[in-house]
Design a protein around this motif. Structure first.
Motif, PDB file in Angstrom:
ATOM      1  N   LEU A 184      -1.044   5.755   6.167  1.00 48.85           N
ATOM      2  CA  LEU A 184      -1.176   4.343   5.821  1.00 48.85           C
ATOM      3  C   LEU A 184      -0.419   3.461   6.805  1.00 48.85           C
ATOM      4  CD1 LEU A 184      -2.300   2.556   3.348  1.00 48.85           C
ATOM      5  CD2 LEU A 184       0.118   2.376   2.776  1.00 48.85           C
ATOM      6  N   MET A 185       0.808   3.850   7.148  1.00 49.59           N
ATOM      7  CA  MET A 185       1.604   3.049   8.069  1.00 49.59           C
ATOM      8  C   MET A 185       0.981   3.006   9.459  1.00 49.59           C
ATOM      9  SD  MET A 185       5.413   4.306   6.881  1.00 49.59           S
ATOM     10  CE  MET A 185       6.238   3.476   8.243  1.00 49.59           C
ATOM     11  N   THR A 186       0.495   4.154   9.928  1.00 49.41           N
ATOM     12  CA  THR A 186      -0.071   4.222  11.275  1.00 49.41           C
ATOM     13  C   THR A 186      -1.355   3.415  11.376  1.00 49.41           C
ATOM     14  OG1 THR A 186       0.852   6.443  11.483  1.00 49.41           O
ATOM     15  CG2 THR A 186      -0.768   5.779  13.106  1.00 49.41           C
ATOM     16  N   ARG A 187      -2.268   3.637  10.415  1.00 47.72           N
ATOM     17  CA  ARG A 187      -3.516   2.887  10.421  1.00 47.72           C
ATOM     18  C   ARG A 187      -3.276   1.417  10.086  1.00 47.72           C
ATOM     19  NH1 ARG A 187      -5.744   4.436  13.828  1.00 47.72           N
ATOM     20  NH2 ARG A 187      -7.594   3.279  13.160  1.00 47.72           N
ATOM     21  N   GLY A 188      -2.251   1.153   9.277  1.00 44.62           N
ATOM     22  CA  GLY A 188      -1.903  -0.228   8.980  1.00 44.62           C
ATOM     23  C   GLY A 188      -1.447  -0.972  10.216  1.00 44.62           C
ATOM     24  N   LEU A 189      -0.657  -0.311  11.047  1.00 43.38           N
ATOM     25  CA  LEU A 189      -0.210  -0.938  12.287  1.00 43.38           C
ATOM     26  C   LEU A 189      -1.398  -1.246  13.196  1.00 43.38           C
ATOM     27  CD1 LEU A 189       2.194  -1.888  13.953  1.00 43.38           C
ATOM     28  CD2 LEU A 189       2.354   0.417  14.925  1.00 43.38           C
ATOM     29  N   ALA A 190      -2.394  -0.360  13.189  1.00 42.29           N
ATOM     30  CA  ALA A 190      -3.597  -0.613  13.988  1.00 42.29           C
ATOM     31  C   ALA A 190      -4.311  -1.874  13.493  1.00 42.29           C
ATOM     32  CB  ALA A 190      -4.536   0.595  13.919  1.00 42.29           C
ATOM     33  N   TRP A 240       7.269  -2.923  -1.435  1.00 43.52           N
ATOM     34  CA  TRP A 240       7.110  -1.501  -1.761  1.00 43.52           C
ATOM     35  C   TRP A 240       7.253  -1.289  -3.266  1.00 43.52           C
ATOM     36  CZ3 TRP A 240       9.552   2.361  -4.294  1.00 43.52           C
ATOM     37  CH2 TRP A 240       9.103   3.660  -4.061  1.00 43.52           C
ATOM     38  N   ARG A 241       8.252  -1.916  -3.865  1.00 43.98           N
ATOM     39  CA  ARG A 241       8.472  -1.746  -5.301  1.00 43.98           C
ATOM     40  C   ARG A 241       7.286  -2.267  -6.108  1.00 43.98           C
ATOM     41  NH1 ARG A 241      13.598  -4.113  -4.412  1.00 43.98           N
ATOM     42  NH2 ARG A 241      13.228  -5.684  -6.021  1.00 43.98           N
ATOM     43  N   ALA A 242       6.740  -3.404  -5.682  1.00 44.19           N
ATOM     44  CA  ALA A 242       5.586  -3.959  -6.384  1.00 44.19           C
ATOM     45  C   ALA A 242       4.402  -3.001  -6.293  1.00 44.19           C
ATOM     46  CB  ALA A 242       5.216  -5.320  -5.795  1.00 44.19           C
ATOM     47  N   GLY A 243       4.139  -2.473  -5.094  1.00 43.29           N
ATOM     48  CA  GLY A 243       3.042  -1.531  -4.925  1.00 43.29           C
ATOM     49  C   GLY A 243       3.239  -0.269  -5.738  1.00 43.29           C
ATOM     50  N   ASN A 244       4.475   0.202  -5.798  1.00 40.81           N
ATOM     51  CA  ASN A 244       4.789   1.407  -6.564  1.00 40.81           C
ATOM     52  C   ASN A 244       4.488   1.210  -8.046  1.00 40.81           C
ATOM     53  OD1 ASN A 244       7.302   3.101  -8.024  1.00 40.81           O
ATOM     54  ND2 ASN A 244       6.288   4.167  -6.361  1.00 40.81           N
ATOM     55  N   MET A 245       4.831   0.054  -8.565  1.00 41.78           N
ATOM     56  CA  MET A 245       4.575  -0.250  -9.972  1.00 41.78           C
ATOM     57  C   MET A 245       3.079  -0.383 -10.243  1.00 41.78           C
ATOM     58  SD  MET A 245       7.769  -2.911 -10.206  1.00 41.78           S
ATOM     59  CE  MET A 245       7.553  -3.561 -11.843  1.00 41.78           C
ATOM     60  N   GLY A 254       0.811  -1.212   0.000  1.00 43.03           N
ATOM     61  CA  GLY A 254       0.000   0.000   0.000  1.00 43.03           C
ATOM     62  C   GLY A 254       0.843   1.261   0.000  1.00 43.03           C
ATOM     63  N   ALA A 255       1.938   1.256   0.762  1.00 43.58           N
ATOM     64  CA  ALA A 255       2.817   2.425   0.809  1.00 43.58           C
ATOM     65  C   ALA A 255       3.446   2.678  -0.557  1.00 43.58           C
ATOM     66  CB  ALA A 255       3.900   2.219   1.868  1.00 43.58           C
ATOM     67  N   GLY A 256       3.889   1.627  -1.205  1.00 46.32           N
ATOM     68  CA  GLY A 256       4.441   1.786  -2.544  1.00 46.32           C
ATOM     69  C   GLY A 256       3.393   2.263  -3.530  1.00 46.32           C
ATOM     70  N   MET A 257       2.169   1.775  -3.360  1.00 47.11           N
ATOM     71  CA  MET A 257       1.089   2.157  -4.262  1.00 47.11           C
ATOM     72  C   MET A 257       0.768   3.648  -4.144  1.00 47.11           C
ATOM     73  SD  MET A 257      -2.566   0.217  -4.697  1.00 47.11           S
ATOM     74  CE  MET A 257      -3.450   1.129  -3.427  1.00 47.11           C
ATOM     75  N   THR A 258       0.762   4.168  -2.909  1.00 47.84           N
ATOM     76  CA  THR A 258       0.479   5.597  -2.739  1.00 47.84           C
ATOM     77  C   THR A 258       1.565   6.437  -3.406  1.00 47.84           C
ATOM     78  OG1 THR A 258       1.587   5.697  -0.572  1.00 47.84           O
ATOM     79  CG2 THR A 258      -0.774   5.228  -0.576  1.00 47.84           C
ATOM     80  N   ALA A 266       0.330  10.835   3.185  1.00 48.47           N
ATOM     81  CA  ALA A 266      -0.425   9.615   2.885  1.00 48.47           C
ATOM     82  C   ALA A 266       0.319   8.390   3.397  1.00 48.47           C
ATOM     83  CB  ALA A 266      -0.657   9.511   1.383  1.00 48.47           C
ATOM     84  N   LYS A 267       1.646   8.368   3.213  1.00 48.21           N
ATOM     85  CA  LYS A 267       2.427   7.227   3.676  1.00 48.21           C
ATOM     86  C   LYS A 267       2.360   7.091   5.193  1.00 48.21           C
ATOM     87  CE  LYS A 267       6.414   6.463   1.786  1.00 48.21           C
ATOM     88  NZ  LYS A 267       7.843   6.585   1.425  1.00 48.21           N
ATOM     89  N   ALA A 268       2.471   8.215   5.902  1.00 46.76           N
ATOM     90  CA  ALA A 268       2.406   8.181   7.368  1.00 46.76           C
ATOM     91  C   ALA A 268       1.049   7.679   7.843  1.00 46.76           C
ATOM     92  CB  ALA A 268       2.683   9.567   7.940  1.00 46.76           C
TER      93      ALA A 268
END
Length: 349
Positions: free
Chosen positions: A215-221, A258-263, A198-202, A211-213
């Motif tokens: 995603l990471m914070t809510r992802g950890l939840a 991350w690379r996969a999401g970015n692509m 998801g982070a790579g996708m954003t 957006a990354k922050a």
């Protein structure tokens, strides 16, 4: 000095072999590719996975699984989770003694929802296992192979076994802590790959650090919610195999997820991404397993669901992000649904 077989000659298996060889252990590295084994034995390199790295000459490689299994009394599994069952079945057929079984693979099996330690316990009977230990934490193979400072966690239901593995790997570059929360360590290490996609996708969509922050914070939840439902200690997710692994995987170009999401965020299909990368992206398979598991356990995981729709239902990435941002309002801390006895209740919202 211990005799250790490392099963899996990819980047992470090779990097961990370097750590073990640096500590004076007798390391035999097993993989399917004869070309890779010959290269390791003759040139002391593994250019496909760790370009530019010279391996210690004490590391030897083989494609002979029987030889590998017979090498010593410690087996370290570093194969993709989708291959874990098949390799374990082969190993079990060759084992004639109890061995220490360590794994450093991060994933959950779709349909069964099993963690890797549970797959090991299903495929190898107790009389052939001295213990099952997981090695997990924020650790890129590229940096470990360069002997850059790295810290990970050794976890097992057997405290003495976790400490034994700690001693096998610990050196001035590679620090190892122990944690008895096997469920939490494996869940944290597996599910962070989903959030990294998801982070790579954003980033691929052109969104920034905000957006990354988020995603990471809510992802950890989300990770903590599911882990706690399965019996994990919530504090594990604030440690190396939770927050630590999440940070390193969501913020580095070394991360395959991350690379996969970015692509994907830039418009490429999953098939195009996997063909171009030529390596396993654990988070894709784990997204399916976590989505299924969350449904069974009735745990709310909106980020995981959004990514599942992108990866398996062809939802455009920007639509998934818009849906996440448009969810009904709610309080941040109540998401974790902590009970009165939970240690995280001491924190103020």
């Amino acid at each position: 000095m211990a005799s250790i077989t490392v099963l899996g000659s990819g980047s992470w298996g090779t990097a961990l072999s370097i750590v073990l060889a640096d500590n004076g252990h007798d390391v035999l590295l097993w993989g399917r590719s004869k070309k890779a084994a010959d290269e390791i034995n003759s040139s002391h390199t593994n250019e496909k996975y760790l370009p530019g790295i010279t391996l210690p000459e004490s590391i030897t490689a083989t494609i002979d699984l029987e030889k590998a299994v017979g090498h010593g009394d410690t087996l370290l599994f570093v194969v993709p989770t989708k291959a874990m069952r098949a390799v374990l079945k082969e190993v079990n057929g060759l084992l004639d003694r109890p061995v220490m079984m360590i794994h450093a693979s991060k994933g959950i099996e779709p349909d069964t929802y099993l963690r890797v330690s549970q797959i090991i316990e299903e495929e190898v009977p107790a009389e052939k296992r001295r213990a099952v230990v997981v090695l997990s934490g924020p650790s890129h193979a590229e940096e470990v192979s360069l002997r850059q400072p790295t810290t990970v966690t050794s976890s097992s239901l057997n405290t003495e076994a976790a400490e034994e593995v700690q001693d096998l790997f610990m050196n001035q570059h590679f620090r190892v802590y122990t944690n008895p929360d096997l469920t939490g360590v494996e869940i944290g290490g597996s599910l962070k790959n989903i959030i990294a996609i998801g982070a790579g996708m954003t980033s691929g969509l052109g969104y920034g650090d905000n957006a990354k922050a988020a995603l990471m914070t809510r992802g950890l939840a989300e990770i903590a919610r599911l882990g706690m439902k399965l019996g994990a200690n919530p504090l594990t997710f604030a440690g190396l195999s939770g927050l630590g692994d999440l940070i390193v995987t969501c913020t580095s170009v070394h991360s395959r997820n991350w690379r996969a999401g970015n692509m994907i965020g830039k418009g490429q299909s999953i098939d195009e991404v996997l063909n171009e990368m030529g390596m396993v992206v654990e988070g894709i398979r784990t997204t399916k397993a976590a989505y299924q598991l969350a449904g069974r356990e009735e745990v709310d995981m909106p980020i995981t669901k959004g990514l599942y729709d992108v990866l398996f239902n062809d939802k455009p990435p920007h639509e998934a992000v818009e849906e996440l941002m448009g969810r009904v309002r709610k309080r941040e801390v109540e998401d974790l649904k902590l009970g009165e006895s939970d240690p995280l209740n001491d924190f103020e919202p």
